[in-house]
Design a protein around this motif. Structure first.
Motif, PDB file in Angstrom:
ATOM      1  N   MET A   1      16.370  22.335  -4.274  1.00  0.00           N
ATOM      2  CA  MET A   1      17.573  23.165  -4.247  1.00  0.00           C
ATOM      3  C   MET A   1      18.514  22.656  -3.161  1.00  0.00           C
ATOM      4  N   ASN A   2      19.710  22.204  -3.573  1.00  0.00           N
ATOM      5  CA  ASN A   2      20.736  21.759  -2.640  1.00  0.00           C
ATOM      6  C   ASN A   2      21.788  22.860  -2.526  1.00  0.00           C
ATOM      7  N   ILE A   3      22.085  23.270  -1.296  1.00  0.00           N
ATOM      8  CA  ILE A   3      22.910  24.456  -1.061  1.00  0.00           C
ATOM      9  C   ILE A   3      24.084  24.113  -0.158  1.00  0.00           C
ATOM     10  N   LEU A   4      25.273  24.549  -0.566  1.00  0.00           N
ATOM     11  CA  LEU A   4      26.489  24.420   0.232  1.00  0.00           C
ATOM     12  C   LEU A   4      26.882  25.794   0.755  1.00  0.00           C
ATOM     13  N   ILE A   5      27.136  25.874   2.069  1.00  0.00           N
ATOM     14  CA  ILE A   5      27.630  27.114   2.676  1.00  0.00           C
ATOM     15  C   ILE A   5      28.987  26.824   3.289  1.00  0.00           C
ATOM     16  N   THR A   6      30.053  27.411   2.748  1.00  0.00           N
ATOM     17  CA  THR A   6      31.356  27.283   3.385  1.00  0.00           C
ATOM     18  C   THR A   6      31.468  28.360   4.467  1.00  0.00           C
ATOM     19  N   GLY A   7      32.179  28.037   5.538  1.00  0.00           N
ATOM     20  CA  GLY A   7      32.138  28.933   6.691  1.00  0.00           C
ATOM     21  C   GLY A   7      30.803  28.823   7.388  1.00  0.00           C
ATOM     22  N   GLY A   8      30.172  27.656   7.244  1.00  0.00           N
ATOM     23  CA  GLY A   8      28.800  27.481   7.734  1.00  0.00           C
ATOM     24  C   GLY A   8      28.648  27.488   9.236  1.00  0.00           C
ATOM     25  N   ALA A   9      29.762  27.312   9.977  1.00  0.00           N
ATOM     26  CA  ALA A   9      29.683  27.372  11.439  1.00  0.00           C
ATOM     27  C   ALA A   9      29.989  28.766  11.963  1.00  0.00           C
ATOM     28  N   GLY A  10      30.385  29.666  11.076  1.00  0.00           N
ATOM     29  CA  GLY A  10      30.631  31.043  11.476  1.00  0.00           C
ATOM     30  C   GLY A  10      29.323  31.778  11.714  1.00  0.00           C
ATOM     31  N   PHE A  11      29.432  32.968  12.275  1.00  0.00           N
ATOM     32  CA  PHE A  11      28.191  33.638  12.647  1.00  0.00           C
ATOM     33  C   PHE A  11      27.382  34.074  11.427  1.00  0.00           C
ATOM     34  N   LEU A  12      28.031  34.475  10.330  1.00  0.00           N
ATOM     35  CA  LEU A  12      27.273  34.825   9.127  1.00  0.00           C
ATOM     36  C   LEU A  12      26.729  33.565   8.454  1.00  0.00           C
ATOM     37  N   GLY A  13      27.540  32.503   8.414  1.00  0.00           N
ATOM     38  CA  GLY A  13      27.074  31.255   7.825  1.00  0.00           C
ATOM     39  C   GLY A  13      25.883  30.691   8.571  1.00  0.00           C
ATOM     40  N   LEU A  34      20.740  21.673   3.101  1.00  0.00           N
ATOM     41  CA  LEU A  34      21.769  22.669   3.407  1.00  0.00           C
ATOM     42  C   LEU A  34      22.971  21.931   3.974  1.00  0.00           C
ATOM     43  N   MET A  35      24.129  22.119   3.374  1.00  0.00           N
ATOM     44  CA  MET A  35      25.370  21.559   3.888  1.00  0.00           C
ATOM     45  C   MET A  35      26.232  22.698   4.446  1.00  0.00           C
ATOM     46  N   LEU A  36      26.593  22.605   5.709  1.00  0.00           N
ATOM     47  CA  LEU A  36      27.404  23.616   6.366  1.00  0.00           C
ATOM     48  C   LEU A  36      28.816  23.069   6.535  1.00  0.00           C
ATOM     49  N   ALA A  37      29.778  23.637   5.821  1.00  0.00           N
ATOM     50  CA  ALA A  37      31.157  23.164   5.859  1.00  0.00           C
ATOM     51  C   ALA A  37      32.023  24.162   6.601  1.00  0.00           C
ATOM     52  N   ASP A  38      32.805  23.679   7.559  1.00  0.00           N
ATOM     53  CA  ASP A  38      33.674  24.565   8.336  1.00  0.00           C
ATOM     54  C   ASP A  38      34.724  23.732   9.062  1.00  0.00           C
ATOM     55  N   LEU A  39      35.663  24.408   9.702  1.00  0.00           N
ATOM     56  CA  LEU A  39      36.682  23.718  10.496  1.00  0.00           C
ATOM     57  C   LEU A  39      36.081  23.017  11.703  1.00  0.00           C
ATOM     58  N   VAL A  40      34.989  23.585  12.208  1.00  0.00           N
ATOM     59  CA  VAL A  40      34.325  23.038  13.395  1.00  0.00           C
ATOM     60  C   VAL A  40      32.844  22.864  13.094  1.00  0.00           C
ATOM     61  N   ARG A  54      22.892  19.327   7.085  1.00  0.00           N
ATOM     62  CA  ARG A  54      24.030  18.457   7.354  1.00  0.00           C
ATOM     63  C   ARG A  54      25.263  19.324   7.557  1.00  0.00           C
ATOM     64  N   HIS A  55      26.299  18.752   8.149  1.00  0.00           N
ATOM     65  CA  HIS A  55      27.532  19.534   8.294  1.00  0.00           C
ATOM     66  C   HIS A  55      28.743  18.664   8.004  1.00  0.00           C
ATOM     67  N   HIS A  56      29.803  19.327   7.560  1.00  0.00           N
ATOM     68  CA  HIS A  56      31.048  18.652   7.196  1.00  0.00           C
ATOM     69  C   HIS A  56      32.185  19.456   7.821  1.00  0.00           C
ATOM     70  N   THR A  57      33.065  18.809   8.571  1.00  0.00           N
ATOM     71  CA  THR A  57      34.121  19.529   9.275  1.00  0.00           C
ATOM     72  C   THR A  57      35.499  19.169   8.733  1.00  0.00           C
ATOM     73  N   GLY A  58      36.421  20.124   8.887  1.00  0.00           N
ATOM     74  CA  GLY A  58      37.799  19.922   8.469  1.00  0.00           C
ATOM     75  C   GLY A  58      38.279  21.044   7.582  1.00  0.00           C
ATOM     76  N   ASP A  59      39.567  21.035   7.276  1.00  0.00           N
ATOM     77  CA  ASP A  59      40.167  22.021   6.378  1.00  0.00           C
ATOM     78  C   ASP A  59      39.436  21.987   5.036  1.00  0.00           C
ATOM     79  N   LEU A  60      38.947  23.143   4.596  1.00  0.00           N
ATOM     80  CA  LEU A  60      38.085  23.173   3.413  1.00  0.00           C
ATOM     81  C   LEU A  60      38.815  22.695   2.165  1.00  0.00           C
ATOM     82  N   LEU A  61      40.052  23.110   1.968  1.00  0.00           N
ATOM     83  CA  LEU A  61      40.788  22.701   0.778  1.00  0.00           C
ATOM     84  C   LEU A  61      40.883  21.180   0.696  1.00  0.00           C
ATOM     85  N   ALA A  62      41.173  20.560   1.834  1.00  0.00           N
ATOM     86  CA  ALA A  62      41.292  19.101   1.864  1.00  0.00           C
ATOM     87  C   ALA A  62      39.945  18.407   1.701  1.00  0.00           C
TER      88      ALA A  62
END
Length: 340
Positions: A1-13, A34-40, A54-62
């Protein structure tokens, strides 16, 4: 199971990611990534030390084209611009909430049209979809069949996205689940731009020996959920069968109804008057207008049928925060009363 969490650096994420890693599976399938995507990037070093994270940073739309180049079995879409931000910056709300959610849904749709199974898509909606309209007054108690009539840009964004998730589910592009989260308290960390942020700041800051302000009348009632109860609700909704979830309409998670006065009394009962003395009343008309547009009383039989229930009282919510964030409770009197 591969899972993406947007807002992954936030406290709920962050808490969702840690809970998923702890249980090791989602829907009975072992979690591989688990991929955690967020601005930071995430601040939890222990989380990042896990080889499956893993984590991915930057504006989510972009970042969606790069993120969605990989196929995901499940997407937890928690990222959004919050209520106060959306009122202050209309374009930001459209960009972060509507445009991003639509693009993410289309990426999931493309994945399905390429022959892959429809991914689970969890969307975190909000109590802010409800409000009192001149033509449809808000009832004293919100039930599962209450018509949403949002009175803020943030609430409108959330309701529009709920309908998109429902339609993409109807078309078979995703297995969509939208859940309306109550105000989460007590949130750790720094304040954010949410109109409801004071419902954490009233307790987080004084427990750390810092002053805080109450922007609304103390008899204002609100609908709350603790972080633990919120994550339990999210995962229960995500893991429920299509039949158990029932239809495609967003589900209202359980709410603890409590007044600000009762919350402050619970704080005093728990840690004493010295901590409470750090709070002063400072009315804020903008915050009051938004918060007063939200309902405070819910009956949620759909959530109850999934085994979900509200927190028993605000005392237990405060104790949960103190137990999980011992390092953040630095007021001497609070530490002494709590035995820290």
């Amino acid at each position: 199971m591969n899972i993406l969490i947007t807002g992954g650096a936030g406290f709920l994420g962050d808490r969702l990611a840690r809970t998923l890693l702890q249980q090791g599976t989602l829907r009975g399938q072992p979690i591989q990534q688990l991929m955690l995507a967020d601005l930071v990037p995430p601040r939890d070093t222990a989380l990042l030390a896990d080889a499956s994270v893993r984590h991915h940073t930057g504006d989510l739309l972009a970042q969606i084209p790069a993120l969605m180049a990989q196929r995901w079995d499940a997407v937890f879409h928690l990222a959004s611009a919050v209520s106060g931000e959306c009122e202050a910056n209309f374009d930001l709300g459209l960009h972060a909430n509507l445009d991003t959610t639509r693009r993410l849904l289309d990426a999931c749709r493309a994945q399905t049209l390429a022959g892959h199974p429809p991914p689970l898509f969890f969307f975190s909606s909000s109590v802010a979809v409800f409000g009192s309209d001149a033509a449809v007054p808000l009832p004293a108690v919100v039930r599962d069949d209450t018509l949403p009539t949002p009175q803020s840009s943030y609430g409108i964004h959330k309701f529009v996205c709920e309908q998109l998730v429902a339609d993409y589910t109807r078309k078979g592009f995703i297995d969509g689940r939208a859940a309306r989260l109550m105000t989460v308290s007590v949130r750790p960390g720094r304040p954010n731009g949410a109109a409801s942020g004071f419902l954490s700041g009233l307790f987080r800051e004084p427990l750390a020996g810092q002053p805080s302000v109450c922007p609304v009348d103390r008899d204002t009632e609100v609908a709350l959920s603790s972080p633990v109860n919120t994550i339990t609700g999210i995962l229960t909704v995500a893991e429920a069968s299509r039949e158990a979830f029932g239809g495609r309409t967003a589900i209202n998670l359980p709410a603890l109804t409590v007044s600000v006065r009762q919350m402050l009394q619970a704080l005093q009962d728990l840690v004493g008057p010295e901590v409470l003395s750090l709070i002063r009343d400072e009315p804020d008309a903008a915050v009051k207008k938004i918060v007063h547009s939200w309902p405070s009383r819910f009956e949620s039989p759909r959530a109850a049928a999934l085994g979900l229930s509200p927190d028993p009282d605000f005392d237990s919510v405060l104790r949960q925060y103190a137990q999980h964030h011992v390092e953040a409770v630095t007021h001497p009197a609070a530490r002494q009363r709590l035995g820290l």
